[in-house]
Motif scaffolding. Structure first.
Motif, PDB file in Angstrom:
ATOM      1  N   HIS A 256     -11.341 -54.121   2.069  1.00 40.13           N
ATOM      2  CA  HIS A 256     -12.241 -52.906   1.794  1.00 40.13           C
ATOM      3  C   HIS A 256     -12.822 -52.772   0.452  1.00 40.13           C
ATOM      4  O   HIS A 256     -13.985 -52.278   0.483  1.00 40.13           O
ATOM      5  N   PHE A 260     -16.652 -52.391   1.012  1.00 45.77           N
ATOM      6  CA  PHE A 260     -17.649 -51.355   0.055  1.00 45.77           C
ATOM      7  C   PHE A 260     -18.396 -51.771  -0.983  1.00 45.77           C
ATOM      8  O   PHE A 260     -19.234 -50.915  -1.432  1.00 45.77           O
ATOM      9  N   ASN A 261     -18.569 -53.148  -1.040  1.00 49.03           N
ATOM     10  CA  ASN A 261     -19.525 -53.544  -1.900  1.00 49.03           C
ATOM     11  C   ASN A 261     -20.632 -54.058  -1.312  1.00 49.03           C
ATOM     12  O   ASN A 261     -21.685 -54.643  -1.701  1.00 49.03           O
ATOM     13  N   VAL A 263     -23.885 -53.584   0.561  1.00 44.89           N
ATOM     14  CA  VAL A 263     -24.761 -52.535   0.400  1.00 44.89           C
ATOM     15  C   VAL A 263     -25.311 -52.156   1.899  1.00 44.89           C
ATOM     16  O   VAL A 263     -25.384 -51.044   2.203  1.00 44.89           O
ATOM     17  N   ASN A 264     -25.405 -53.255   2.593  1.00 41.82           N
ATOM     18  CA  ASN A 264     -25.539 -52.882   4.224  1.00 41.82           C
ATOM     19  C   ASN A 264     -24.706 -52.178   4.760  1.00 41.82           C
ATOM     20  O   ASN A 264     -24.917 -51.343   5.717  1.00 41.82           O
ATOM     21  N   LEU A 266     -22.377 -49.923   3.579  1.00 42.54           N
ATOM     22  CA  LEU A 266     -22.476 -48.741   3.014  1.00 42.54           C
ATOM     23  C   LEU A 266     -23.493 -47.737   3.548  1.00 42.54           C
ATOM     24  O   LEU A 266     -23.328 -46.479   3.881  1.00 42.54           O
ATOM     25  N   LYS A 267     -24.750 -48.268   3.792  1.00 43.26           N
ATOM     26  CA  LYS A 267     -26.088 -47.710   4.218  1.00 43.26           C
ATOM     27  C   LYS A 267     -25.537 -47.284   5.865  1.00 43.26           C
ATOM     28  O   LYS A 267     -25.882 -46.114   5.998  1.00 43.26           O
ATOM     29  N   TYR A 302     -26.783 -55.854  17.362  1.00 42.02           N
ATOM     30  CA  TYR A 302     -26.695 -57.449  16.635  1.00 42.02           C
ATOM     31  C   TYR A 302     -26.163 -57.645  15.185  1.00 42.02           C
ATOM     32  O   TYR A 302     -26.622 -58.723  14.665  1.00 42.02           O
ATOM     33  N   GLU A 303     -26.030 -56.304  14.485  1.00 45.87           N
ATOM     34  CA  GLU A 303     -25.544 -56.463  13.348  1.00 45.87           C
ATOM     35  C   GLU A 303     -24.241 -57.268  13.042  1.00 45.87           C
ATOM     36  O   GLU A 303     -23.233 -56.968  13.754  1.00 45.87           O
ATOM     37  N   SER A 304     -24.347 -58.326  12.341  1.00 49.63           N
ATOM     38  CA  SER A 304     -23.049 -59.230  12.168  1.00 49.63           C
ATOM     39  C   SER A 304     -22.255 -58.469  11.156  1.00 49.63           C
ATOM     40  O   SER A 304     -22.727 -57.780  10.499  1.00 49.63           O
ATOM     41  N   PRO A 306     -20.352 -57.405   8.295  1.00 53.58           N
ATOM     42  CA  PRO A 306     -20.736 -57.761   6.865  1.00 53.58           C
ATOM     43  C   PRO A 306     -20.025 -58.915   6.103  1.00 53.58           C
ATOM     44  O   PRO A 306     -20.559 -59.353   5.282  1.00 53.58           O
ATOM     45  N   ASN A 308     -17.283 -62.056   5.928  1.00 58.14           N
ATOM     46  CA  ASN A 308     -16.762 -63.251   6.636  1.00 58.14           C
ATOM     47  C   ASN A 308     -15.326 -63.389   6.076  1.00 58.14           C
ATOM     48  O   ASN A 308     -14.975 -63.007   4.951  1.00 58.14           O
TER      49      ASN A 308
ATOM     50  N   LEU B  60     -22.056 -48.117  -4.952  1.00 61.20           N
ATOM     51  CA  LEU B  60     -20.848 -47.504  -4.334  1.00 61.20           C
ATOM     52  C   LEU B  60     -20.771 -46.152  -4.338  1.00 61.20           C
ATOM     53  O   LEU B  60     -20.688 -45.525  -5.552  1.00 61.20           O
ATOM     54  N   LEU B  68     -10.927 -45.701  -1.781  1.00 62.71           N
ATOM     55  CA  LEU B  68      -9.997 -46.711  -2.325  1.00 62.71           C
ATOM     56  C   LEU B  68      -9.062 -46.196  -3.372  1.00 62.71           C
ATOM     57  O   LEU B  68      -8.239 -47.038  -3.561  1.00 62.71           O
ATOM     58  N   ASN B 217     -26.615 -64.405  11.710  1.00 59.91           N
ATOM     59  CA  ASN B 217     -27.165 -63.079  11.790  1.00 59.91           C
ATOM     60  C   ASN B 217     -27.661 -62.316  10.595  1.00 59.91           C
ATOM     61  O   ASN B 217     -27.701 -61.121  10.458  1.00 59.91           O
ATOM     62  N   ALA B 247     -34.265 -56.810  14.285  1.00 60.83           N
ATOM     63  CA  ALA B 247     -33.290 -56.597  15.271  1.00 60.83           C
ATOM     64  C   ALA B 247     -31.901 -56.789  14.922  1.00 60.83           C
ATOM     65  O   ALA B 247     -31.001 -56.215  15.313  1.00 60.83           O
ATOM     66  N   VAL B 248     -31.614 -57.721  14.088  1.00 58.73           N
ATOM     67  CA  VAL B 248     -30.063 -58.018  13.790  1.00 58.73           C
ATOM     68  C   VAL B 248     -29.573 -56.757  12.653  1.00 58.73           C
ATOM     69  O   VAL B 248     -28.566 -56.504  12.393  1.00 58.73           O
ATOM     70  N   MET B 289     -31.410 -42.294   8.903  1.00 54.95           N
ATOM     71  CA  MET B 289     -31.682 -42.463   7.460  1.00 54.95           C
ATOM     72  C   MET B 289     -32.277 -41.247   6.928  1.00 54.95           C
ATOM     73  O   MET B 289     -33.275 -40.691   7.417  1.00 54.95           O
TER      74      MET B 289
END
Lengths: 397, 626
Positions: A256, A260-261, A263-264, A266-267, A302-304, A306, A308, B60, B68, B217, B247-248, B289
């Motif tokens: 986590h 939580f770092n 940005v995508n 968090l958005k 389609y959002e992978s 965030p 890996n 953050l 956290l 992606n 799209a992604v 948004m």
């Protein structure tokens, strides 16, 4: 003195029910009565010795300091006992020793000095000593196969709850214990205080689910967005937490913290949470909530994810990187509908990964042995050569 | 047929103002900021945004910190037990970092490194120093790690070099990292972005393509590829990649802005599919948004392009008070201009008032556009004197054109040109055009506009066809030189203009070659058919010419239909006259004279004057009876 401290003091040095002695408080400070846990306590956990068997038990008391005018919390406490009864004789599950009983706690009313008796609820269950924290917090002391096997058992303990149509709702590394039963290793999920039956009626007051019930850091996106009370989503929520545990076995950063770092993420998190909170104020039906949520999920279809699993400085062996990442993604998918909730598929995948690793290890071992044999052979040849040289030298001399 | 090139493709519509937004090219934790799309190829310097490692942590949210915090407590409960575990200490450091305590984060990262000196923990300590705003210590650690061949340290050092604008050193470090692992996506991402700064766009794409193998992606990578394609002059490929980027990740604001700009400016507003998809993306974004000023303008433009006036008004009206800036007032004016002129004027004026009146209007993009739109609205209502007065005040008070957008810079003189022509100040208009062509700041499209104006002027007014060819040729060369910035249809228009000028100057062969080329590039353009009609006349095939002209008319939109019909009649009249068919000549010239609804501009007015002259001449000589 608080009711909590009165209870702790009362139990000190007594034999409860004529069977349990050496009762010591575990989850709060015995002097101050302050909780050691992350959030407000629902129960006080004591460790005690069973006089008959000599084994240890955990005595769980409903916290007498809880202001519970509607008996909501007390009912949850009773629910935990009922759930544990359903799990009797299941090897992978925590075992209840004694169902809910009442303990007459005599306390003084601070306003008028009069004494009154509080019938405090308690139940008794098995005590399991060993936790699994080492695999997460001292991870470099264990090889990948050991960690994966522990994870396999951890996941199975949760899947076995699911098989009994119960979901845990507070899956985190602190809530598991290692046990040996019938000469086999088991990992057992403890603290079923937040657990609930999948078939139970949902709470009509959805607003209490604005935040996750269990540890927020292990909770999925939907639980943060007010969907924590929807029974349909419970199983996949547990699976998500398992995914985050899998990550933590191999990385020096917690899941986590990395998440939580991003940005995508968090958005998405902020947007979805904000939107759902507004929607919740309209008091929608469960069906409507899910409809809105599915619409959101479509937006990020389609959002992978965030992350890996291979964080900076991870210790995942090369041989299993792809497969492990695949499994990780199956567990922590942002879309709850796509998470791996079937235990047989999970087993198939994790056993495959362990097999790959074992083969790789075996192959390594074989190579080492071959190398050793080759070296021995060379040494022998050298020895023979030396002897021959020595003999020829002697002959010439 | 010479159609005067005009910068706005749909000259009837006023201009919607879009806030210029920089395009961010991501490279790891750094972000390269490129200028807005319209300016990309002008070679303006690419600026660099500062180190964003800390920015990530700043962003953050408090919610995340709340989540956290219990985790931190949970870790601390096991402190005594795991104090000698490097992984525990590193995790603890990470949580402290995320919760904003950089001091304790550094303490625990140092302890982890003391227990375990492997590169992983050293790198962690370096990162912690960086986040704690101690770049000197961080730099020492990364330099040490570099000698040990640890790729992440190369990347951090490269970021340092980028922030110091030392691109040579950054490139060296990235090359070194590539030699260690040429498939690492992070290295390829940074390498791509560095290639972009060197304007090696193809190389950048190659790097990004390799990176995308590991991160299929990634919206960031897709967007970077899109930007590279755009800079390379491949708007269609850029559009495709930008569409994938959105799209992604539909909430990627940067990708959305780029996609919107590229759809609105490049792919042609006629491509309704792209527009409706874009509309859907933008509307979905606003569902979740917070309001974004730049995106609202773009959504408004999408509505306008599709003729959805009411939707546009509703959108802008809903947000006008919250945004309250010259851009939104101008845009409201634009929408109302097609419904109620008085309201349009009111909103344009509000936009101008928002910056303190017409004298200050040039300092803001929104009010500049509002001025321009107001002037055009006045001219559409034949109020040329009033329009000229506003323009003069505007120009006189434009002290520094640096703040003025290129689009405005070239449109204001176009408007002045139009006002002058209508006030019968043709020579002043020509002088203005010639002077402006000498201005190095003039945007490429403005330059093309004025060259087209001069071509038209010499072709129709002075009849110096050689000069006409010269200007048309210059326009084509210029358009080809900056072809990545000039829309495809404008390039074809410039070529078409040259073909016409060549025909008129008698260079039939060269004109034919150009027409053949145009035929391939723009099959369904009304202009090319009209030019083919003109060519047929020059080669003596009147029936074929009529066919081509008719085809051009059928392809053209309403106003252009009239213009092409007028030109056709004039040319047919001329042909008949030369071939002594006076009866048909008179018929065609009369149609030119009687034509109504002819668009503004000296060319068509001139055709009518010339037709009257020829008719008078024929009447004088009494030759129509032959």
């Amino acid at each position: 003195m608080s009711n909590r401290l009165t209870l702790i003091n009362n139990l000190s040095g007594v034999v409860l029910d004529g069977q349990f002695k050496n009762i010591t408080i575990v989850n709060c400070d015995p002097i101050t009565g302050k909780s050691k846990a992350d959030n407000g306590m629902l129960s006080l956990v004591f460790r005690a010795e069973d006089i008959d068997s000599g084994t240890f038990v955990a005595i769980k008391f409903f916290d007498p300091d809880w202001f519970d005018p509607t008996n909501l919390r007390q009912n949850l406490f009773i629910r935990e006992s009922e759930l544990l009864q359903k799990l009797r004789n299941k090897n992978r599950c925590l075992q209840l020793t004694q169902e809910v009983r009442q303990y007459p706690l005599i306390v003084t009313n601070p306003t008028n000095g009069q004494t009154l008796t509080l019938n405090t609820l308690y139940m008794i269950m098995e005590w399991i000593e060993d936790d699994i924290l080492d695999y997460f917090l001292n991870q470099d002391q264990f090889d990948a196969i050991t960690k994966l096997k522990v994870f396999r058992l951890t996941a199975l303990s949760i899947f076995s709850l699911h098989a009994e149509r119960i979901y845990h709702r507070d899956v985190k590394r602190d809530n598991f214990r290692k046990a040996i039963r019938n000469n086999s290793d088991y990992v057992i999920a403890i603290d079923l205080g937040t657990a609930v039956s999948i078939d139970a009626q949902p709470n009509s007051n959805q607003s209490i689910y604005a935040n996750p019930l269990g540890a927020g850091a292990f909770a999925p996106l939907e639980a943060h967005c007010g969907l924590g009370g929807i029974r349909k989503l419970g199983v996949s929520g547990d699976v998500y937490a398992l995914g985050s545990m899998l990550h933590d076995l191999f990385n020096i950063d917690l899941f986590h913290v990395r998440l939580f770092n991003e940005v995508n993420f968090l958005k998405i998190f902020a947007a979805f949470k904000g939107q759902m909170l507004i929607e919740m104020q309209k008091n929608p039906s469960e069906e409507d909530i899910l409809k809105i949520w599915h619409k959101n999920l479509k937006l990020i279809q389609y959002e992978s994810f965030p992350l890996n699993i291979e964080g900076s400085g991870n210790t995942i062996p090369n041989a299993i990187k792809n497969n492990l990442n695949q499994l990780f993604n199956d567990l922590i998918n942002l879309d709850y509908r796509k998470r791996l909730v079937k235990s047989d598929v999970f087993l198939h995948k994790i056993d495959g990964i362990i097999r790959i690793l074992s083969s790789a290890k075996l192959e390594d071992k074989r190579i080492q042995e071959r190398l050793k044999l080759k070296q021995q052979k060379e040494q022998r040849a050298k020895l023979t050569q030396d002897r021959l040289d020595e003999y020829l030298n002697r002959q010439q001399g | 047929v010479k159609i005067m090139l005009e910068i706005s493709k749909n000259s009837k519509l006023p201009d919607i103002a879009l806030d210029p937004i920089n395009v961010e090219v991501s490279a790891l934790d750094s972000v390269l900021v490129l200028p807005p799309i319209g300016k990309l190829v002008m070679g303006k310097p690419i600026s660099m945004q500062g180190q964003s490692l800390t920015k990530n942590y700043d962003s953050l949210t408090d919610i995340a910190k709340d989540i956290l915090m219990p985790e931190l407590k949970s870790l601390l409960r096991s402190k005594d037990r795991f104090l000698n575990s490097s992984t525990y200490l590193a995790k603890l450091s990470g949580v402290y970092q995320a919760c904003g305590d950089t001091a304790l984060a550094t303490v625990y990262a140092s302890k982890a490194k003391e227990i375990n000196s492997s590169p992983v923990f050293l790198q962690r300590l370096g990162d912690t120093f960086l986040k704690a705003n101690n770049p000197k210590e961080a730099l020492n650690i990364f330099s040490d790690l570099r000698t040990k061949g640890y790729i992440d340290s190369h990347l951090r050092l490269a970021e340092f070099a980028i922030n110091n604008q030392n691109f040579t050193e950054a490139t060296k470090l990235v090359d070194e990292a590539l030699s260690l692992d040429n498939l690492d996506w992070k290295v390829r991402l940074l390498a791509g972005t560095l290639a972009l700064t060197r304007k090696e766009f193809e190389q950048a794409i190659r790097h990004y393509r390799i990176a995308i193998e590991s991160k299929p992606n990634s919206s960031v990578l897709r967007l970077n590829i899109a930007i590279s394609h755009y800079l390379l002059g491949h708007p269609k490929k850029a559009l495709r990649e930008a569409q994938k980027a959105v799209a992604v990740s539909p909430l990627n604001l940067n990708a959305l802005i780029f996609l919107a700009d590229i759809v609105l400016k490049e792919s042609g507003k006629s491509e309704t599919k792209n527009l409706s998809t874009l509309q859907r993306h933008l509307e979905s974004y606003f569902l979740l948004m917070p309001i974004d000023k730049g995106l609202i303008s773009r959504l408004a433009d999408v509505y306008l392009s599709q003729g959805k006036i009411n939707e546009g008004i509703e959108l802008l009206d809903k947000n006008k008070d919250q945004i309250n800036d010259p851009v939104i007032w101008n845009n409201l004016g634009v929408f109302w201009s097609s419904k109620k002129n008085e309201l349009a004027v009111k909103y344009y004026q509000q936009s101008i008032e928002n910056v303190g009146g017409i004298k200050h209007a040039s300092l803001n993009r929104g009010s500049s556009f509002a001025t321009l739109n107001l002037v055009n609205l006045l001219m559409n209502n034949k109020k040329y004197i009033q329009a000229e007065a506003i323009l003069k005040t505007f120009v006189q008070n434009t002290v520094n054109t640096e703040y003025l957008e290129d689009e405005v810079l070239c449109k204001v003189p176009v408007a002045m040109l139009r006002a002058y022509v209508h006030l019968d100040k043709v020579m002043e208009a020509v002088n203005l055009a010639e002077n402006l062509l000498k201005n190095p700041d003039l945007h490429i499209l403005g330059r093309l506009d004025f060259l087209a104006a001069l071509t038209t002027y010499h072709s129709f007014v002075t009849l110096k066809h050689n000069l006409s060819v010269e200007f048309a040729r210059e326009a084509v060369n210029l358009a080809m030189e900056f072809k990545s910035e000039v829309p495809f249809d404008v390039i074809n228009l410039a070529k078409n203009n040259l073909a016409c000028a060549l025909l008129e100057s008698g260079s039939i062969d060269e004109a034919r070659q150009l027409i053949e080329q145009l035929q391939v590039n723009s099959k369904n353009s009304e202009y090319i058919y009209a030019t083919k009609g003109l060519y047929s006349l020059h080669t003596g095939h009147i029936d074929r010419a009529k066919g081509f002209f008719q085809q051009a008319i059928s392809l053209a939109e309403n106003e252009k239909k009239d213009a092409i019909r007028l030109k056709m009649n004039f040319e047919l009249g001329k042909f008949c006259y030369i071939n002594l068919d006076y009866q048909h000549a008179k018929f065609h010239f009369k149609k030119v004279v009687d034509a109504k609804n002819v668009r503004d501009g000296w060319s068509f007015k001139e055709l009518q004057i010339k037709s009257i002259e020829i008719l008078n001449e024929m009447q004088l000589k009494n030759i129509t009876k032959h």
